[in-house]
Write a protein that holds these residues in place. Structure first.
Motif, PDB file in Angstrom:
ATOM      1  N   VAL A  29       0.864  -1.166   0.000  1.00  0.00           N
ATOM      2  CA  VAL A  29       0.000   0.000   0.000  1.00  0.00           C
ATOM      3  C   VAL A  29       0.907   1.225   0.000  1.00  0.00           C
ATOM      4  O   VAL A  29       1.859   1.305   0.787  1.00  0.00           O
ATOM      5  N   LEU A  30       0.645   2.155  -0.902  1.00  0.00           N
ATOM      6  CA  LEU A  30       1.500   3.320  -1.065  1.00  0.00           C
ATOM      7  C   LEU A  30       0.666   4.601  -1.045  1.00  0.00           C
ATOM      8  O   LEU A  30      -0.479   4.603  -1.499  1.00  0.00           O
ATOM      9  N   ILE A  31       1.250   5.653  -0.510  1.00  0.00           N
ATOM     10  CA  ILE A  31       0.693   6.991  -0.644  1.00  0.00           C
ATOM     11  C   ILE A  31       1.684   7.758  -1.503  1.00  0.00           C
ATOM     12  O   ILE A  31       2.846   7.905  -1.129  1.00  0.00           O
ATOM     13  N   CYS A  32       1.229   8.202  -2.667  1.00  0.00           N
ATOM     14  CA  CYS A  32       2.133   8.771  -3.664  1.00  0.00           C
ATOM     15  C   CYS A  32       1.756  10.201  -4.004  1.00  0.00           C
ATOM     16  O   CYS A  32       0.576  10.562  -3.993  1.00  0.00           O
ATOM     17  N   VAL A  33       2.767  11.001  -4.331  1.00  0.00           N
ATOM     18  CA  VAL A  33       2.573  12.379  -4.764  1.00  0.00           C
ATOM     19  C   VAL A  33       2.570  12.409  -6.282  1.00  0.00           C
ATOM     20  O   VAL A  33       3.467  11.848  -6.918  1.00  0.00           O
ATOM     21  N   GLN A  34       1.572  13.055  -6.862  1.00  0.00           N
ATOM     22  CA  GLN A  34       1.462  13.204  -8.313  1.00  0.00           C
ATOM     23  C   GLN A  34       1.457  11.846  -9.021  1.00  0.00           C
ATOM     24  O   GLN A  34       1.936  11.727 -10.141  1.00  0.00           O
ATOM     25  N   SER A  35       0.939  10.808  -8.354  1.00  0.00           N
ATOM     26  CA  SER A  35       0.866   9.442  -8.901  1.00  0.00           C
ATOM     27  C   SER A  35       2.229   8.838  -9.207  1.00  0.00           C
ATOM     28  O   SER A  35       2.317   7.854  -9.942  1.00  0.00           O
ATOM     29  N   CYS A  36       3.303   9.428  -8.667  1.00  0.00           N
ATOM     30  CA  CYS A  36       4.654   8.911  -8.899  1.00  0.00           C
ATOM     31  C   CYS A  36       5.102   8.130  -7.672  1.00  0.00           C
ATOM     32  O   CYS A  36       5.541   8.731  -6.681  1.00  0.00           O
ATOM     33  N   CYS A  37       4.991   6.838  -7.731  1.00  0.00           N
ATOM     34  CA  CYS A  37       5.325   5.992  -6.587  1.00  0.00           C
ATOM     35  C   CYS A  37       6.796   5.585  -6.660  1.00  0.00           C
ATOM     36  O   CYS A  37       7.138   4.420  -6.885  1.00  0.00           O
ATOM     37  N   GLN A  38       7.662   6.591  -6.493  1.00  0.00           N
ATOM     38  CA  GLN A  38       9.098   6.357  -6.592  1.00  0.00           C
ATOM     39  C   GLN A  38       9.776   6.779  -5.309  1.00  0.00           C
ATOM     40  O   GLN A  38       9.127   7.188  -4.354  1.00  0.00           O
ATOM     41  N   HIS A  39      11.097   6.707  -5.267  1.00  0.00           N
ATOM     42  CA  HIS A  39      11.865   6.778  -4.020  1.00  0.00           C
ATOM     43  C   HIS A  39      11.503   7.933  -3.097  1.00  0.00           C
ATOM     44  O   HIS A  39      11.195   7.719  -1.943  1.00  0.00           O
ATOM     45  N   ASN A  40      11.569   9.154  -3.583  1.00  0.00           N
ATOM     46  CA  ASN A  40      11.406  10.282  -2.669  1.00  0.00           C
ATOM     47  C   ASN A  40      10.024  10.905  -2.730  1.00  0.00           C
ATOM     48  O   ASN A  40       9.806  11.974  -2.186  1.00  0.00           O
TER      49      ASN A  40
END
Length: 132
Positions: free
Chosen positions: A62-73
């Motif tokens: 489960v991820l909470i992502c900024v701008q739909s970018c589920c990457q490192h930072n």
């Protein structure tokens, strides 16, 4: 292009707060600053599982992502092992992210399990502005 890396395949989103947009399903930051995000999802298997000897289950992220970018930072992440027994799971993710004014955050479920999953009612998502 790098934009293709930010396109989610599937997502389930539950948002509360003044930045909520039910049409887009996103929480948009009204101000630039650090936000504490928290989400608890109750997830059920939609189909009966098949018992397989030695099966250790599958991972669920489960991820909470900024701008739909589920990457490192640009995301928060929690990983849970779905055991071979049981049909209902609860998984939580919490942490702090920096959002610029107008950026949005959303919740994603990465399902590697063999059977379809559904997010149950009672799941939640919250965002609190800590400071600018």
């Amino acid at each position: 292009s790098s934009h293709s890396l930010c396109q989610p395949e599937r997502e389930e989103m539950f948002h509360r707060g003044p930045g909520l947009n039910l049409t887009s399903g996103q929480y948009t930051a009204p101000l630039a600053g650090f936000y504490t995000f928290s989400s608890t999802l109750h997830i059920a298997r939609r189909e009966p599982r098949r018992k397989r000897p030695g099966c250790r289950g599958s991972r669920l992220r489960v991820l909470i992502c900024v701008q739909s970018c589920c990457q490192h930072n640009s995301h928060l992440e929690s990983v849970s092992q779905l055991e071979s027994s049981g049909d209902l799971f609860t998984i939580s993710v919490t942490g702090t992210l920096y959002l610029q004014a107008g950026q949005y955050a959303s919740v994603f479920v990465d399902n590697t399990a063999g059977s379809p999953l559904t997010v149950q009612s009672g799941s939640d998502f919250s965002a609190v502005l800590l400071g600018v």
